[in-house]
Design a protein around this motif. Structure first.
Motif, PDB file in Angstrom:
ATOM      1  N   LEU A 168      -1.199 -35.650  47.161  1.00  0.00           N
ATOM      2  CA  LEU A 168      -2.655 -35.639  47.331  1.00  0.00           C
ATOM      3  C   LEU A 168      -3.041 -35.601  48.808  1.00  0.00           C
ATOM      4  O   LEU A 168      -4.058 -35.002  49.179  1.00  0.00           O
ATOM      5  CB  LEU A 168      -3.270 -36.862  46.645  1.00  0.00           C
ATOM      6  N   SER A 211      -2.762 -32.110  49.637  1.00  0.00           N
ATOM      7  CA  SER A 211      -3.894 -31.354  49.093  1.00  0.00           C
ATOM      8  C   SER A 211      -5.097 -31.437  50.033  1.00  0.00           C
ATOM      9  O   SER A 211      -5.801 -30.445  50.258  1.00  0.00           O
ATOM     10  CB  SER A 211      -4.275 -31.884  47.710  1.00  0.00           C
ATOM     11  N   ALA A 246      -6.977 -28.301  52.188  1.00  0.00           N
ATOM     12  CA  ALA A 246      -8.425 -28.059  52.234  1.00  0.00           C
ATOM     13  C   ALA A 246      -8.925 -28.091  53.671  1.00  0.00           C
ATOM     14  O   ALA A 246      -9.697 -27.217  54.094  1.00  0.00           O
ATOM     15  CB  ALA A 246      -9.152 -29.114  51.397  1.00  0.00           C
ATOM     16  N   LYS A 305     -16.403 -38.039  51.686  1.00  0.00           N
ATOM     17  CA  LYS A 305     -16.087 -36.777  51.021  1.00  0.00           C
ATOM     18  C   LYS A 305     -17.348 -35.998  50.683  1.00  0.00           C
ATOM     19  O   LYS A 305     -17.447 -34.795  50.971  1.00  0.00           O
ATOM     20  CB  LYS A 305     -15.267 -37.042  49.758  1.00  0.00           C
ATOM     21  N   ARG A 306     -18.325 -36.642  50.081  1.00  0.00           N
ATOM     22  CA  ARG A 306     -19.564 -35.951  49.718  1.00  0.00           C
ATOM     23  C   ARG A 306     -20.299 -35.443  50.956  1.00  0.00           C
ATOM     24  O   ARG A 306     -20.878 -34.351  50.950  1.00  0.00           O
ATOM     25  CB  ARG A 306     -20.468 -36.884  48.924  1.00  0.00           C
ATOM     26  N   VAL A 319     -14.161 -25.710  47.848  1.00  0.00           N
ATOM     27  CA  VAL A 319     -13.562 -25.798  46.515  1.00  0.00           C
ATOM     28  C   VAL A 319     -12.311 -26.675  46.541  1.00  0.00           C
ATOM     29  O   VAL A 319     -12.116 -27.550  45.673  1.00  0.00           O
ATOM     30  CB  VAL A 319     -13.225 -24.392  45.976  1.00  0.00           C
ATOM     31  N   LEU A 320     -11.467 -26.483  47.544  1.00  0.00           N
ATOM     32  CA  LEU A 320     -10.221 -27.249  47.614  1.00  0.00           C
ATOM     33  C   LEU A 320     -10.481 -28.732  47.865  1.00  0.00           C
ATOM     34  O   LEU A 320      -9.836 -29.595  47.249  1.00  0.00           O
ATOM     35  CB  LEU A 320      -9.328 -26.686  48.725  1.00  0.00           C
ATOM     36  N   ALA A 380     -13.214 -30.427  47.094  1.00  0.00           N
ATOM     37  CA  ALA A 380     -13.864 -31.009  45.920  1.00  0.00           C
ATOM     38  C   ALA A 380     -12.856 -31.427  44.860  1.00  0.00           C
ATOM     39  O   ALA A 380     -13.117 -32.335  44.068  1.00  0.00           O
ATOM     40  CB  ALA A 380     -14.868 -30.003  45.332  1.00  0.00           C
ATOM     41  N   ARG A 381     -11.691 -30.789  44.855  1.00  0.00           N
ATOM     42  CA  ARG A 381     -10.671 -31.075  43.834  1.00  0.00           C
ATOM     43  C   ARG A 381      -9.756 -32.244  44.208  1.00  0.00           C
ATOM     44  O   ARG A 381      -8.931 -32.649  43.390  1.00  0.00           O
ATOM     45  CB  ARG A 381      -9.819 -29.827  43.600  1.00  0.00           C
ATOM     46  N   VAL A 382      -9.896 -32.799  45.418  1.00  0.00           N
ATOM     47  CA  VAL A 382      -9.002 -33.881  45.850  1.00  0.00           C
ATOM     48  C   VAL A 382      -9.569 -35.231  45.410  1.00  0.00           C
ATOM     49  O   VAL A 382     -10.666 -35.614  45.828  1.00  0.00           O
ATOM     50  CB  VAL A 382      -8.829 -33.874  47.379  1.00  0.00           C
ATOM     51  N   PRO A 383      -8.847 -36.002  44.576  1.00  0.00           N
ATOM     52  CA  PRO A 383      -9.300 -37.356  44.195  1.00  0.00           C
ATOM     53  C   PRO A 383      -8.944 -38.349  45.303  1.00  0.00           C
ATOM     54  O   PRO A 383      -7.868 -38.948  45.297  1.00  0.00           O
ATOM     55  CB  PRO A 383      -8.516 -37.635  42.907  1.00  0.00           C
TER      56      PRO A 383
END
Length: 455
Positions: free
Chosen positions: A261, A264, A268, A326-327, A433-434, A436-439
């Motif tokens: 992660l 990931s 991004a 993140k947001r 996009v990348l 946004a997919r990272v938790p």
């Protein structure tokens, strides 16, 4: 040696920690002048003019016998500089973590870069190869120094304060950039009254950035202190340290596969930051060559960026406290996409619209960079800060070669900087996009770090 605490900072009193944080801010204050005055404002148009002076009647120069359009020399040199940085940063980061001696390495990188920048005073006539060489050395040195500088962040700030500390560091940098740009503007616009030609004024502005970088780097080098984590091997001198660095690097690359992660997030960041770095380095070339704006307009536009970036970095830091880092970063990427679309449509020779675009860039530039750095610091396993931040810096600067290369190729093939600028939209859209997919909460926990209440 003080013991490490649960949050990753060193167990010292608050006053000592705040003093070290203030010293840390000053490296941004020192080196950001290079990024602003040299890379963003003066060197692109000036090196392009020098290359044009050396070009043949068709507009090409021939380094090593290779035909290169004069307008592509600057972006190609930026690309080469980050390839050099890729070769140096992982080894330096591994050595720093193994020996626990970040500060001597930071000093070496800082003063090599500052010396190369000061040497740009001798860039005149048709010496485009000298300019490209000094750019490569200075840019690569800055990248290496930032690996070591960023690696201090998780050691001097706890999880809940890193967004704030990182944002303040960027704010210090943009403050110094604005201050020096004001001085540059006075010197450049009034060069005749100082007894200087326009070329001499530009060269003084370039060289003064190196002097500033070297002078203010003394503050963090006095206040920051080296740390070694429990279980580290003793420092190894000479070639032994280099060999140990490469061995440790191989171990780090294997270790990073245990944190998919974190990788990931780096992917991004690599994508969207490639767009950010290319906009920063090529904006003045776009403004001068495509939009027909004079140097004074470009300097004042970048000054506007610097002033608003201070407010933007601090304001986005506050947004992160209420909405999460993140947001907030995702929101900034959406704004970046709109900025590039607007830049493509800008009419030539209209400074007012260029200033409006510069204001928008300033409001998102510092915050997106500061919050990316602080967010990543949560994803780094303790004791491996410099090694992991070398991978981050490779994404930040060292692997940001694709954007300048695409920009240069687009101009080489089309002869239009508008085609080059619009190609950068893909970096921000794909990066959005990348990311946004990272938790990120799960990523922090899997790295073994405490998860902040809001991230």
């Amino acid at each position: 040696m003080a013991a490490d605490t649960a949050d990753g900072t060193t167990g010292t009193d608050d006053a000592a920690r705040r003093r070290e944080q203030r010293g840390w801010y000053f490296y941004d204050f020192a080196c950001s002048v290079y990024s602003t005055s040299v890379l963003t404002v003066f060197l692109g148009p000036y090196l392009t003019a020098v290359a044009k002076a050396a070009a043949d009647p068709a507009g090409f120069v021939h380094p090593l016998g290779i035909p290169v359009r004069a307008g592509s020399v600057f972006p190609y040199a930026v690309s080469v500089s980050v390839v050099v940085a890729v070769l140096a940063m992982p080894m330096v980061g591994a050595i720093a973590d193994r020996t626990g001696r970040k500060k001597p390495l930071l000093a070496a990188a800082a003063y090599l870069g500052a010396t190369a920048t000061a040497g740009m005073f001798f860039l005149d006539g048709d010496r485009y190869l000298l300019g490209a060489f000094l750019l490569i050395v200075a840019n690569a040195s800055l990248s290496v120094s930032m690996v070591l500088y960023n690696a201090y962040l998780p050691q001097i700030a706890g999880p809940e304060e890193r967004d704030t500390v990182s944002s303040r560091g960027w704010a210090f940098g943009y403050t110094s950039g604005a201050l020096v740009l004001v001085l540059n503007l006075v010197l450049y616009t009034g060069h005749g009254s100082f007894g200087l030609s326009e070329s001499e004024a530009v060269r003084v502005c370039l060289a003064s950035a190196g002097v500033w970088w070297g002078a203010f780097a003394l503050v963090p080098l006095r206040r920051l202190r080296d740390r070694r984590t429990a279980g580290d091997a003793p420092p190894a001198p000479g070639a032994g340290a280099v060999g140990a660095g490469w061995r440790q690097l191989r171990a780090t690359l294997k270790d990073m596969r245990r944190h998919p992660l974190t990788l990931s997030f780096l992917l991004a960041y690599l994508v969207y930051n490639d767009g950010v770095q290319t906009v920063i380095s090529q904006a003045s070339v776009y403004g001068s060559e495509e939009l027909g704006l004079d140097q004074t307009t470009l300097i004042t536009a970048v000054l506007l960026v610097q002033v608003l970036a201070v407010a933007g970095a601090l304001g986005m830091g506050r947004l992160a406290r209420s909405h999460g880092a993140k947001r907030t970063i995702l929101g900034s990427l959406a704004v970046w996409t709109l900025i590039l679309a607007a830049g493509y449509l800008l009419p030539p020779r209209t400074p007012l619209w260029f200033y409006a675009l510069a204001a928008a860039i300033g409001l998102v530039l510092g915050g997106s960079q500061a919050l990316s750095r602080s967010l990543y610091s949560h994803l780094v396993p303790r004791g491996k800060e410099a090694e992991y931040f070398s991978a981050y810096e490779m994404s930040d600067r060292g692997l940001s070669w694709l954007g300048p290369l695409v920009f240069g190729l687009a101009f080489q093939l089309t002869g239009s900087y508008r085609a080059a600028i619009i190609s950068l939209v893909i970096f921000f859209a794909l990066g959005f996009v990348l990311l946004a997919r990272v938790p990120v909460r799960r990523a922090i926990a899997e790295a073994g770090n405490p998860v902040p209440k809001r991230i």
